[in-house]
Design a protein around this motif. Structure first.
Motif, PDB file in Angstrom:
ATOM      1  N   GLU A   2      14.863   2.874  -3.751  1.00 23.23           N
ATOM      2  CA  GLU A   2      13.850   2.668  -2.726  1.00 23.23           C
ATOM      3  C   GLU A   2      12.929   1.521  -3.091  1.00 23.23           C
ATOM      4  N   HIS A   3      12.630   1.404  -4.403  1.00 24.61           N
ATOM      5  CA  HIS A   3      11.786   0.285  -4.827  1.00 24.61           C
ATOM      6  C   HIS A   3      12.481  -1.049  -4.572  1.00 24.61           C
ATOM      7  N   ARG A   4      13.765  -1.134  -4.831  1.00 20.04           N
ATOM      8  CA  ARG A   4      14.487  -2.379  -4.567  1.00 20.04           C
ATOM      9  C   ARG A   4      14.508  -2.707  -3.078  1.00 20.04           C
ATOM     10  N   ALA A   5      14.698  -1.691  -2.246  1.00 17.66           N
ATOM     11  CA  ALA A   5      14.680  -1.935  -0.801  1.00 17.66           C
ATOM     12  C   ALA A   5      13.301  -2.401  -0.342  1.00 17.66           C
ATOM     13  N   LEU A   6      12.251  -1.795  -0.940  1.00 16.25           N
ATOM     14  CA  LEU A   6      10.891  -2.197  -0.600  1.00 16.25           C
ATOM     15  C   LEU A   6      10.639  -3.643  -0.995  1.00 16.25           C
ATOM     16  N   LEU A  15      14.051  -9.055  20.651  1.00 12.27           N
ATOM     17  CA  LEU A  15      13.266  -7.843  20.437  1.00 12.27           C
ATOM     18  C   LEU A  15      13.970  -6.818  19.541  1.00 12.27           C
ATOM     19  N   PRO A  16      15.282  -6.591  19.659  1.00 11.39           N
ATOM     20  CA  PRO A  16      15.903  -5.612  18.748  1.00 11.39           C
ATOM     21  C   PRO A  16      15.698  -5.958  17.278  1.00 11.39           C
ATOM     22  N   GLU A  17      15.811  -7.227  16.916  1.00 10.93           N
ATOM     23  CA  GLU A  17      15.583  -7.617  15.522  1.00 10.93           C
ATOM     24  C   GLU A  17      14.132  -7.363  15.109  1.00 10.93           C
ATOM     25  N   LEU A  18      13.190  -7.724  15.998  1.00 10.64           N
ATOM     26  CA  LEU A  18      11.776  -7.502  15.698  1.00 10.64           C
ATOM     27  C   LEU A  18      11.470  -6.015  15.555  1.00 10.64           C
ATOM     28  N   ILE A  19      11.990  -5.207  16.469  1.00 12.69           N
ATOM     29  CA  ILE A  19      11.743  -3.768  16.406  1.00 12.69           C
ATOM     30  C   ILE A  19      12.389  -3.172  15.149  1.00 12.69           C
ATOM     31  N   GLY A  20      13.556  -3.694  14.761  1.00 11.74           N
ATOM     32  CA  GLY A  20      14.195  -3.203  13.549  1.00 11.74           C
ATOM     33  C   GLY A  20      13.369  -3.479  12.313  1.00 11.74           C
ATOM     34  N   ARG A  21      12.790  -4.672  12.215  1.00  8.40           N
ATOM     35  CA  ARG A  21      11.935  -4.979  11.067  1.00  8.40           C
ATOM     36  C   ARG A  21      10.696  -4.105  11.065  1.00  8.40           C
ATOM     37  N   PHE A  22      10.134  -3.877  12.247  1.00 11.43           N
ATOM     38  CA  PHE A  22       8.941  -3.045  12.328  1.00 11.43           C
ATOM     39  C   PHE A  22       9.253  -1.596  11.960  1.00 11.43           C
ATOM     40  N   ALA A  23      10.381  -1.101  12.430  1.00 18.91           N
ATOM     41  CA  ALA A  23      10.738   0.294  12.133  1.00 18.91           C
ATOM     42  C   ALA A  23      10.982   0.506  10.643  1.00 18.91           C
ATOM     43  N   ALA A  24      11.477  -0.542   9.958  1.00 10.80           N
ATOM     44  CA  ALA A  24      11.718  -0.402   8.520  1.00 10.80           C
ATOM     45  C   ALA A  24      10.438  -0.361   7.714  1.00 10.80           C
ATOM     46  N   MET A  25       9.322  -0.764   8.318  1.00 10.16           N
ATOM     47  CA  MET A  25       8.055  -0.825   7.591  1.00 10.16           C
ATOM     48  C   MET A  25       7.078   0.267   8.006  1.00 10.16           C
ATOM     49  N   THR A  26       7.501   1.202   8.845  1.00  7.16           N
ATOM     50  CA  THR A  26       6.601   2.245   9.302  1.00  7.16           C
ATOM     51  C   THR A  26       7.332   3.575   9.327  1.00  7.16           C
ATOM     52  N   ALA A  27       6.558   4.627   9.211  1.00  8.03           N
ATOM     53  CA  ALA A  27       7.131   5.970   9.291  1.00  8.03           C
ATOM     54  C   ALA A  27       7.155   6.496  10.714  1.00  8.03           C
ATOM     55  N   ALA A  28       6.642   5.753  11.667  1.00 10.76           N
ATOM     56  CA  ALA A  28       6.601   6.204  13.049  1.00 10.76           C
ATOM     57  C   ALA A  28       7.989   6.161  13.676  1.00 10.76           C
ATOM     58  N   GLN A  55       0.823  -1.205   0.000  1.00  5.94           N
ATOM     59  CA  GLN A  55       0.000   0.000   0.000  1.00  5.94           C
ATOM     60  C   GLN A  55       0.858   1.257   0.000  1.00  5.94           C
ATOM     61  N   ALA A  56       1.947   1.230   0.760  1.00  8.67           N
ATOM     62  CA  ALA A  56       2.838   2.394   0.782  1.00  8.67           C
ATOM     63  C   ALA A  56       3.479   2.617  -0.575  1.00  8.67           C
ATOM     64  N   ALA A  57       3.833   1.544  -1.272  1.00  8.22           N
ATOM     65  CA  ALA A  57       4.438   1.683  -2.595  1.00  8.22           C
ATOM     66  C   ALA A  57       3.467   2.289  -3.590  1.00  8.22           C
ATOM     67  N   GLN A  58       2.174   1.985  -3.458  1.00  5.67           N
ATOM     68  CA  GLN A  58       1.193   2.550  -4.376  1.00  5.67           C
ATOM     69  C   GLN A  58       0.980   4.037  -4.139  1.00  5.67           C
ATOM     70  N   LEU A  59       1.106   4.461  -2.880  1.00  2.00           N
ATOM     71  CA  LEU A  59       0.881   5.867  -2.555  1.00  2.00           C
ATOM     72  C   LEU A  59       2.103   6.732  -2.828  1.00  2.00           C
ATOM     73  N   ASP A  60       3.291   6.144  -2.748  1.00  2.00           N
ATOM     74  CA  ASP A  60       4.526   6.903  -2.929  1.00  2.00           C
ATOM     75  C   ASP A  60       4.958   6.821  -4.392  1.00  2.00           C
ATOM     76  N   GLU A  61       4.588   7.820  -5.160  1.00  2.00           N
ATOM     77  CA  GLU A  61       4.904   7.814  -6.585  1.00  2.00           C
ATOM     78  C   GLU A  61       6.266   8.432  -6.889  1.00  2.00           C
ATOM     79  N   ASP A  62       6.892   9.108  -5.911  1.00  2.00           N
ATOM     80  CA  ASP A  62       8.150   9.818  -6.159  1.00  2.00           C
ATOM     81  C   ASP A  62       9.375   9.016  -5.756  1.00  2.00           C
ATOM     82  N   SER A  63       9.193   7.786  -5.287  1.00  2.00           N
ATOM     83  CA  SER A  63      10.350   6.995  -4.859  1.00  2.00           C
ATOM     84  C   SER A  63      11.140   6.533  -6.062  1.00  2.00           C
ATOM     85  N   GLY A  64      12.452   6.416  -5.877  1.00  2.00           N
ATOM     86  CA  GLY A  64      13.335   6.026  -6.961  1.00  2.00           C
ATOM     87  C   GLY A  64      13.554   4.531  -7.034  1.00  2.00           C
ATOM     88  N   PRO A  65      14.382   4.093  -8.003  1.00  2.00           N
ATOM     89  CA  PRO A  65      14.643   2.655  -8.161  1.00  2.00           C
ATOM     90  C   PRO A  65      15.274   2.032  -6.923  1.00  2.00           C
TER      91      PRO A  65
END
Length: 400
Positions: free
Chosen positions: A216-220, A264-277, A204-214
């Motif tokens: 960022e798309h690869r990281a996503l 928990l650090p690994e879990l929090i790291g994965r969560f932080a990579a998927m949210t803007a919070a 859903q974030a990829a569909q809303l973010d039209e200005d991301s570059g290649p």
């Protein structure tokens, strides 16, 4: 394993044939009056030793038919009464074995009728001799019937005892299967749903973010791939738990790596990579490893469920705080709180929802409350500031 039942049936058929031949062969050398007691003894032995059902004939029908024929034979005069004494002990033993099997295996709706007929046939079997012998009368008939009542009562008691054991065993198996299903459901909810939710939000974030570059798309795409692989791994473990090895025994599932506060650090790291919070983790050094294995896994699942609920119900939350620390009395306190960031009013809990005292969702927190309670802890969840907080307290074992 699959050949055990046919082999057992063949073995029983051999014994039934041998028993019937042993009962019928002496009758061929005896007067015609010996045919009836020999046939009845052979029939009772075959029914008592056979594996039921045979075709459409169940144990209840076979036992009821044999009992009725035995009771009818008691009233028939077949010549010399003394001929019945040769086969009487064998038929008594066969009827007692049949009575035990009826009490143990016949369904509850019919066990009273069939058991009563079989027991009456065993108790009244001495009448086949006393009613037709000239030297015996009512006193001898009553005495022998009362004497036969004792082993019949013993066979009934053995059948009832074994029936209770079978019922307890079936109940234990049902509880074990239910617990296994609940464990599978919890794993699906805790791990698979968590990763799938992350995949959906990334898409859903990829569909809303039209200005991301290649780049960022690869990281996503890389994050989506990793989340998908973790979900597939959890699904593989779940399917392995349910798969049957050979149709009768359950295949032992591969051991699942237990999670804990150290993960928990690994879990929090994965969560932080998927949210803007803004995601923060406060984990005291002396906390990890102090709980039991079950409590460590429970703590990890509490954080996982709380973060999954943040993704689902507060996707625009401005901050997420995860904290694990020791309390004053030595227990481990764990909390996950989300709240609205600057200008992100949608992260706050809706007013109507705050009045109801709950957040929309499934039964994840209810299941976690049971799991936390099982290890001696307590779980709380409710509105907190402008968001929501899940907190739990887990006791530290006295001896490690």
């Amino acid at each position: 394993m699959k050949d055990n039942v046919p082999a057992r049936r063949r073995w029983r058929r051999g014994w039934c044939g041998a028993a019937a031949a042993a009962m019928l062969l002496p009758a061929l050398l005896s007067p015609p009056g010996a045919y009836l007691p020999a046939v009845m003894a052979a029939l009772a032995l075959v029914v008592a030793l056979s594996v039921w059902p045979v075709g459409r004939v169940s144990l209840a029908r076979a036992a009821a038919g044999t009992a009725v024929l035995s009771l009818a034979a008691d009233t028939v005069s077949f010549g010399k009464a003394g001929l019945a004494l040769l086969w009487l002990p064998f038929e008594v033993v066969a009827l007692l074995v049949l009575l035990e099997r009826v009490v143990r295996h016949v369904p509850g709706s019919r066990v009273g009728l069939v058991g009563g007929l079989t027991g009456a046939a065993a108790v009244l079997l001495p009448l086949r001799f006393t009613l037709h012998a000239p030297q015996t009368g009512i006193k001898e008939s009553v005495f022998l019937a009362a004497l036969a009542f004792v082993p019949a009562a013993g066979a009934t008691g053995v059948g009832l005892y074994l029936r209770s054991l079978d019922r307890r065993r079936a109940h234990a198996v049902a509880l074990a299967r239910r617990e296994q299903r609940l464990e599978v459901a919890r794993d699906l909810h805790d791990f698979v749903a968590h990763e799938v939710t992350g995949i959906v939000l990334e898409a859903q974030a990829a569909q809303l973010d039209e200005d991301s570059g290649p780049g960022e798309h690869r990281a996503l795409l890389h994050r989506i791939e990793q989340a998908g692989l973790r979900a597939l791994d959890s699904m593989d473990r779940t399917v392995a738990t349910l798969r049957e090895a050979d149709g009768r025994t359950w295949e032992e599932p591969p051991p699942t790596r237990p999670h804990g506060l150290a993960d928990l650090p690994e879990l929090i790291g994965r969560f932080a990579a998927m949210t803007a919070a803004e995601v923060t983790l406060s984990l005291e050094d002396e906390v990890a490893g102090t709980l039991s294995r079950e409590a460590e896994d429970t703590a990890y699942r509490v954080v996982l469920e709380a973060l999954t609920n943040v993704r689902r119900h507060a996707p625009r939350a401005g901050r997420v705080e995860v904290r694990a620390a020791r309390s004053a009395d030595g227990d481990v306190e764990l909390s996950v709180a989300d709240g609205a960031g600057p200008g992100a009013s949608t992260g706050a809990l809706p007013r109507a929802l705050r009045e109801q005292g709950g957040r929309p969702g499934g039964t994840g927190l209810a299941g976690l409350a049971e799991r936390v309670g099982a290890v001696g802890g307590a779980l709380e969840a409710g509105p907190y500031a402008q968001g929501w907080r899940v907190s739990c307290r887990l006791p530290v074992p006295a001896v490690r």
